[in-house]
Write a protein that holds these residues in place. Structure first.
Motif, PDB file in Angstrom:
ATOM      1  N   ALA A  75      31.921 -62.714  22.248  1.00  0.00           N
ATOM      2  CA  ALA A  75      32.425 -61.863  23.325  1.00  0.00           C
ATOM      3  C   ALA A  75      31.410 -60.776  23.664  1.00  0.00           C
ATOM      4  O   ALA A  75      31.152 -60.485  24.839  1.00  0.00           O
ATOM      5  N   ALA A  76      30.818 -60.163  22.636  1.00  0.00           N
ATOM      6  CA  ALA A  76      29.793 -59.141  22.866  1.00  0.00           C
ATOM      7  C   ALA A  76      28.592 -59.740  23.598  1.00  0.00           C
ATOM      8  O   ALA A  76      28.068 -59.152  24.553  1.00  0.00           O
ATOM      9  N   GLY A  77      28.171 -60.922  23.157  1.00  0.00           N
ATOM     10  CA  GLY A  77      27.051 -61.585  23.810  1.00  0.00           C
ATOM     11  C   GLY A  77      27.328 -61.900  25.271  1.00  0.00           C
ATOM     12  O   GLY A  77      26.446 -61.786  26.127  1.00  0.00           O
ATOM     13  N   ALA A  78      28.565 -62.271  25.561  1.00  0.00           N
ATOM     14  CA  ALA A  78      28.931 -62.582  26.950  1.00  0.00           C
ATOM     15  C   ALA A  78      28.831 -61.348  27.838  1.00  0.00           C
ATOM     16  O   ALA A  78      28.361 -61.428  28.985  1.00  0.00           O
ATOM     17  N   ARG A  79      29.261 -60.196  27.328  1.00  0.00           N
ATOM     18  CA  ARG A  79      29.171 -58.958  28.117  1.00  0.00           C
ATOM     19  C   ARG A  79      27.708 -58.578  28.371  1.00  0.00           C
ATOM     20  O   ARG A  79      27.362 -58.104  29.467  1.00  0.00           O
ATOM     21  N   ILE A  80      26.864 -58.786  27.373  1.00  0.00           N
ATOM     22  CA  ILE A  80      25.448 -58.469  27.554  1.00  0.00           C
ATOM     23  C   ILE A  80      24.800 -59.460  28.516  1.00  0.00           C
ATOM     24  O   ILE A  80      23.999 -59.087  29.380  1.00  0.00           O
ATOM     25  N   GLN A  81      25.165 -60.731  28.412  1.00  0.00           N
ATOM     26  CA  GLN A  81      24.590 -61.740  29.307  1.00  0.00           C
ATOM     27  C   GLN A  81      24.958 -61.460  30.761  1.00  0.00           C
ATOM     28  O   GLN A  81      24.154 -61.701  31.677  1.00  0.00           O
ATOM     29  N   GLU A  82      26.168 -60.945  30.986  1.00  0.00           N
ATOM     30  CA  GLU A  82      26.588 -60.611  32.358  1.00  0.00           C
ATOM     31  C   GLU A  82      25.625 -59.618  33.004  1.00  0.00           C
ATOM     32  O   GLU A  82      25.226 -59.784  34.155  1.00  0.00           O
ATOM     33  N   ILE A  83      25.240 -58.592  32.260  1.00  0.00           N
ATOM     34  CA  ILE A  83      24.374 -57.564  32.843  1.00  0.00           C
ATOM     35  C   ILE A  83      22.937 -58.066  32.955  1.00  0.00           C
ATOM     36  O   ILE A  83      22.216 -57.702  33.883  1.00  0.00           O
ATOM     37  N   ILE A  84      22.519 -58.941  32.046  1.00  0.00           N
ATOM     38  CA  ILE A  84      21.184 -59.549  32.165  1.00  0.00           C
ATOM     39  C   ILE A  84      21.111 -60.419  33.412  1.00  0.00           C
ATOM     40  O   ILE A  84      20.140 -60.376  34.172  1.00  0.00           O
ATOM     41  N   ASP A  85      22.159 -61.229  33.633  1.00  0.00           N
ATOM     42  CA  ASP A  85      22.180 -62.115  34.806  1.00  0.00           C
ATOM     43  C   ASP A  85      22.168 -61.325  36.110  1.00  0.00           C
ATOM     44  O   ASP A  85      21.647 -61.789  37.128  1.00  0.00           O
ATOM     45  N   ALA A  86      22.756 -60.127  36.086  1.00  0.00           N
ATOM     46  CA  ALA A  86      22.801 -59.304  37.292  1.00  0.00           C
ATOM     47  C   ALA A  86      21.469 -58.619  37.586  1.00  0.00           C
ATOM     48  O   ALA A  86      21.234 -58.160  38.708  1.00  0.00           O
ATOM     49  N   SER A  87      20.590 -58.552  36.566  1.00  0.00           N
ATOM     50  CA  SER A  87      19.289 -57.896  36.745  1.00  0.00           C
ATOM     51  C   SER A  87      18.245 -58.581  35.867  1.00  0.00           C
ATOM     52  O   SER A  87      17.843 -58.073  34.819  1.00  0.00           O
ATOM     53  N   PRO A  88      17.792 -59.766  36.288  1.00  0.00           N
ATOM     54  CA  PRO A  88      16.956 -60.603  35.406  1.00  0.00           C
ATOM     55  C   PRO A  88      15.456 -60.324  35.470  1.00  0.00           C
ATOM     56  O   PRO A  88      14.665 -61.110  34.962  1.00  0.00           O
ATOM     57  N   LYS A  89      15.050 -59.216  36.054  1.00  0.00           N
ATOM     58  CA  LYS A  89      13.617 -59.011  36.331  1.00  0.00           C
ATOM     59  C   LYS A  89      12.766 -58.836  35.069  1.00  0.00           C
ATOM     60  O   LYS A  89      11.615 -59.245  35.025  1.00  0.00           O
ATOM     61  N   VAL A  90      13.328 -58.217  34.043  1.00  0.00           N
ATOM     62  CA  VAL A  90      12.561 -57.905  32.836  1.00  0.00           C
ATOM     63  C   VAL A  90      12.943 -58.881  31.726  1.00  0.00           C
ATOM     64  O   VAL A  90      14.135 -59.085  31.473  1.00  0.00           O
ATOM     65  N   PRO A  91      11.986 -59.490  31.038  1.00  0.00           N
ATOM     66  CA  PRO A  91      12.337 -60.434  29.953  1.00  0.00           C
ATOM     67  C   PRO A  91      12.980 -59.699  28.773  1.00  0.00           C
ATOM     68  O   PRO A  91      12.762 -58.504  28.556  1.00  0.00           O
ATOM     69  N   ASN A  92      13.753 -60.455  27.999  1.00  0.00           N
ATOM     70  CA  ASN A  92      14.431 -59.862  26.837  1.00  0.00           C
ATOM     71  C   ASN A  92      13.444 -59.277  25.830  1.00  0.00           C
ATOM     72  O   ASN A  92      13.737 -58.298  25.153  1.00  0.00           O
ATOM     73  N   SER A  93      12.276 -59.893  25.729  1.00  0.00           N
ATOM     74  CA  SER A  93      11.270 -59.419  24.763  1.00  0.00           C
ATOM     75  C   SER A  93      10.763 -58.015  25.100  1.00  0.00           C
ATOM     76  O   SER A  93      10.219 -57.333  24.238  1.00  0.00           O
ATOM     77  N   GLU A  94      10.958 -57.596  26.336  1.00  0.00           N
ATOM     78  CA  GLU A  94      10.538 -56.254  26.756  1.00  0.00           C
ATOM     79  C   GLU A  94      11.743 -55.334  26.966  1.00  0.00           C
ATOM     80  O   GLU A  94      11.637 -54.303  27.633  1.00  0.00           O
ATOM     81  N   THR A  95      12.866 -55.734  26.374  1.00  0.00           N
ATOM     82  CA  THR A  95      14.118 -54.995  26.541  1.00  0.00           C
ATOM     83  C   THR A  95      14.569 -54.411  25.207  1.00  0.00           C
ATOM     84  O   THR A  95      14.466 -55.070  24.168  1.00  0.00           O
ATOM     85  N   LEU A  96      15.066 -53.202  25.253  1.00  0.00           N
ATOM     86  CA  LEU A  96      15.662 -52.539  24.092  1.00  0.00           C
ATOM     87  C   LEU A  96      17.181 -52.581  24.245  1.00  0.00           C
ATOM     88  O   LEU A  96      17.715 -52.179  25.285  1.00  0.00           O
ATOM     89  N   LEU A  97      17.885 -53.063  23.228  1.00  0.00           N
ATOM     90  CA  LEU A  97      19.345 -53.055  23.229  1.00  0.00           C
ATOM     91  C   LEU A  97      19.846 -51.871  22.413  1.00  0.00           C
ATOM     92  O   LEU A  97      19.447 -51.691  21.255  1.00  0.00           O
ATOM     93  N   VAL A  98      20.708 -51.072  23.026  1.00  0.00           N
ATOM     94  CA  VAL A  98      21.348 -49.957  22.323  1.00  0.00           C
ATOM     95  C   VAL A  98      22.854 -50.230  22.300  1.00  0.00           C
ATOM     96  O   VAL A  98      23.503 -50.270  23.343  1.00  0.00           O
ATOM     97  N   VAL A  99      23.379 -50.459  21.096  1.00  0.00           N
ATOM     98  CA  VAL A  99      24.817 -50.680  20.928  1.00  0.00           C
ATOM     99  C   VAL A  99      25.455 -49.349  20.531  1.00  0.00           C
ATOM    100  O   VAL A  99      24.995 -48.685  19.604  1.00  0.00           O
ATOM    101  N   VAL A 100      26.511 -48.985  21.248  1.00  0.00           N
ATOM    102  CA  VAL A 100      27.191 -47.718  20.992  1.00  0.00           C
ATOM    103  C   VAL A 100      28.516 -47.989  20.291  1.00  0.00           C
ATOM    104  O   VAL A 100      29.390 -48.673  20.834  1.00  0.00           O
ATOM    105  N   GLY A 101      28.654 -47.475  19.083  1.00  0.00           N
ATOM    106  CA  GLY A 101      29.908 -47.569  18.360  1.00  0.00           C
ATOM    107  C   GLY A 101      30.746 -46.328  18.578  1.00  0.00           C
ATOM    108  O   GLY A 101      30.254 -45.296  19.027  1.00  0.00           O
ATOM    109  N   ARG A 102      32.014 -46.423  18.217  1.00  0.00           N
ATOM    110  CA  ARG A 102      32.909 -45.278  18.373  1.00  0.00           C
ATOM    111  C   ARG A 102      32.480 -44.114  17.489  1.00  0.00           C
ATOM    112  O   ARG A 102      32.516 -42.964  17.901  1.00  0.00           O
ATOM    113  N   GLY A 103      32.081 -44.421  16.278  1.00  0.00           N
ATOM    114  CA  GLY A 103      31.736 -43.383  15.307  1.00  0.00           C
ATOM    115  C   GLY A 103      32.939 -43.034  14.463  1.00  0.00           C
ATOM    116  O   GLY A 103      34.049 -42.860  14.966  1.00  0.00           O
TER     117      GLY A 103
END
Length: 249
Positions: A106-134
């Motif tokens: 499910a988490a991967g699907a949400r991330i893939q949605e935003i990648i598909d909407a803006s595919p200009k930059v490859p994943n290898s040049e992308t930083l993923l920041v996951v935000v937890g509740r804390g």
């Protein structure tokens, strides 16, 4: 019985209701109710009263929470135990959603949605920041880090980090201000939350402030988990765990 935390945010309450309705469709022969710990109605006790009026003899209560921190470990079981002693209703308490292939999917699907909407930059040049509740519970905080690592390796991102919306550190804005120094062209900010609400809105505001100061970096905001099909299926698995006696927290 689906036990939620509750929120003052109308959108979060509506999303919770959508999730419960999805569960009802999958469980047409079983009464399904819900309740909140605080901030919204019905409270958990009111949901249990509805089930008693059906009437039912046994309740399976599932915490609608990603990880087992204070609410799932202490607050909800305390309420359920007190109600069970008072009324004689048998209540079996299930596990939190936790880390499993469905939730990672499910988490991967949400991330893939935003990648598909803006595919200009490859994943290898992308930083993923996951935000937890804390949380004040280090187990719950560590689980968000594990989610981050699995997503980074699964997608092949150049780097990944975990920040938190409160209670523990690093917090969202100072964390992002440190991370921009790594030099990535794109940063995806993914709130690992079930529902939107006050905290998710705050994450968006903090991200926007950092993005305004670093216009050369593309910031993308992924959606929270919500009522994704794989999240719903995890609830079904948690119910099945109780029925089959595999219900170890």
């Amino acid at each position: 019985m689906i036990c939620g935390h509750g929120s003052r945010n109308r959108l979060a309450i509506d999303e919770f209701g959508e999730l419960v309705e999805s569960l009802k469709l999958l469980l047409p022969s079983i009464p399904v109710e819900y309740g909140y710990l605080e901030f919204a109605r019905p409270i958990i006790r009111e949901g249990l009263e509805k089930l008693r009026s059906k009437p039912v003899e046994r309740v399976i209560a599932i915490p609608a929470m990603l990880f087992a921190a204070g609410h799932a470990k202490n607050d909800i079981p305390s309420l359920l135990n007190a109600y069970s002693i008072e009324t004689g209703l048998v209540i079996d308490y299930g596990r939190e959603l936790g880390i499993n292939n469905l939730m990672i999917g499910a988490a991967g699907a949400r991330i893939q949605e935003i990648i598909d909407a803006s595919p200009k930059v490859p994943n290898s040049e992308t930083l993923l920041v996951v935000v937890g509740r804390g949380s004040s519970d280090p187990d719950a905080n560590a689980n968000v880090v594990k989610i981050t690592r699995m997503l980074v390796e699964g997608f092949g991102f150049g780097w990944g980090e975990t920040v938190y919306s409160g209670v523990t550190f690093p917090l969202v804005e100072p964390g992002l201000r440190q991370l921009v120094r790594l030099g990535f062209k794109r940063i995806i900010v993914f709130p690992y939350f079930l529902f939107s609400g006050v905290l998710v809105s705050r994450i968006r505001r903090h991200t926007a402030r950092v993005a305004a100061d670093f216009k050369n970096i593309e910031f993308l905001n992924a959606s929270n988990l919500g009522s994704h099909e794989l999240v719903i299926n995890t609830f079904i698995d948690r119910i099945r765990d109780v029925l089959e006696g595999n219900n170890a927290m």
